[in-house]
Design an enzyme around this catalytic site. Structure first.
Site, PDB file in Angstrom:
ATOM      1  N   CYS A   6       0.808  -1.224   0.000  1.00 42.93           N
ATOM      2  CA  CYS A   6       0.000   0.000   0.000  1.00 42.93           C
ATOM      3  C   CYS A   6       0.839   1.271   0.000  1.00 42.93           C
ATOM      4  O   CYS A   6       0.328   2.350  -0.241  1.00 42.93           O
ATOM      5  CB  CYS A   6      -0.976   0.011   1.179  1.00 42.93           C
ATOM      6  SG  CYS A   6      -0.194   0.210   2.780  1.00 42.93           S
TER       7      CYS A   6
ATOM      8  N   ASP B 180       2.350   2.677   2.636  1.00 45.86           N
ATOM      9  CA  ASP B 180       2.371   3.394   3.907  1.00 45.86           C
ATOM     10  C   ASP B 180       3.714   3.201   4.605  1.00 45.86           C
ATOM     11  O   ASP B 180       4.272   2.103   4.613  1.00 45.86           O
ATOM     12  CB  ASP B 180       1.270   2.889   4.846  1.00 45.86           C
ATOM     13  CG  ASP B 180      -0.127   3.222   4.363  1.00 45.86           C
ATOM     14  OD1 ASP B 180      -0.257   4.055   3.449  1.00 45.86           O
ATOM     15  OD2 ASP B 180      -1.085   2.648   4.901  1.00 45.86           O
TER      16      ASP B 180
ATOM     17  N   CYS C  19      -2.270   6.847   3.917  1.00 44.97           N
ATOM     18  CA  CYS C  19      -3.669   7.249   3.793  1.00 44.97           C
ATOM     19  C   CYS C  19      -4.205   7.795   5.125  1.00 44.97           C
ATOM     20  O   CYS C  19      -3.531   7.742   6.153  1.00 44.97           O
ATOM     21  CB  CYS C  19      -4.503   6.054   3.345  1.00 44.97           C
ATOM     22  SG  CYS C  19      -4.589   4.730   4.571  1.00 44.97           S
TER      23      CYS C  19
ATOM     24  N   CYS D 152      -3.624  -0.927   8.400  1.00 42.92           N
ATOM     25  CA  CYS D 152      -3.008   0.323   8.877  1.00 42.92           C
ATOM     26  C   CYS D 152      -2.817   0.305  10.389  1.00 42.92           C
ATOM     27  O   CYS D 152      -1.815   0.803  10.899  1.00 42.92           O
ATOM     28  CB  CYS D 152      -3.859   1.524   8.493  1.00 42.92           C
ATOM     29  SG  CYS D 152      -4.088   1.713   6.719  1.00 42.92           S
TER      30      CYS D 152
END
Length: 130
Positions: free
Chosen positions: A37, A39, A64, A108
């Site tokens: 992703c 991150d 995000c 996350c």
């Protein structure tokens, strides 16, 4: 296109996180990333030397809104805790504090916990001479 329904708490934390900062002379640093992703989370803390309680903590996250909000919650949950207590923080604690999180974004919260875990290992390695 996927529609993400973020809770009011998640949006509030994303838009106004409390713990985005550098910690002056941190005792430990942890950084993790997720290749899938993109991150990246950087977390640092300072301990009270007598009580071994996390007295200051901060993060910087490239990611995000859910990643930023989850990082903020991890810091809030860890502040004021001993390292042993902080190690017990789970993804469910973060999701609950955010009032929920889309399933596709739960990773996350895990990244935030992993960054905290790495910082704790970093500190323990320093005090154990490793």
């Amino acid at each position: 296109m996927i529609q993400l329904n973020y809770t009011k708490e998640l949006l509030k934390r994303f838009q106004n996180p409390k713990f985005v900062k550098d910690v002056k002379n941190p005792d430990a640093v942890g950084e993790v990333g997720n290749v899938a992703c993109g991150d990246v989370m950087h977390l640092e803390f300072k301990l009270d030397k007598k009580t071994k309680v996390i007295k200051d903590i901060g993060f910087k996250t490239f990611g995000c809104g859910a990643a930023i909000a989850a990082s903020d919650v991890v810091c809030e949950l860890a502040k004021g805790k001993t390292l042993e207590q902080a190690k017990k923080i789970k993804k469910e604690d973060i999701v609950k504090a955010l009032g929920g999180m889309p399933r596709i974004k739960v990773h996350c919260s895990i990244l935030g916990i992993e960054a905290l875990g790495k910082a704790i290992k970093n500190y323990e390695g320093k005090i154990n001479g490793k």
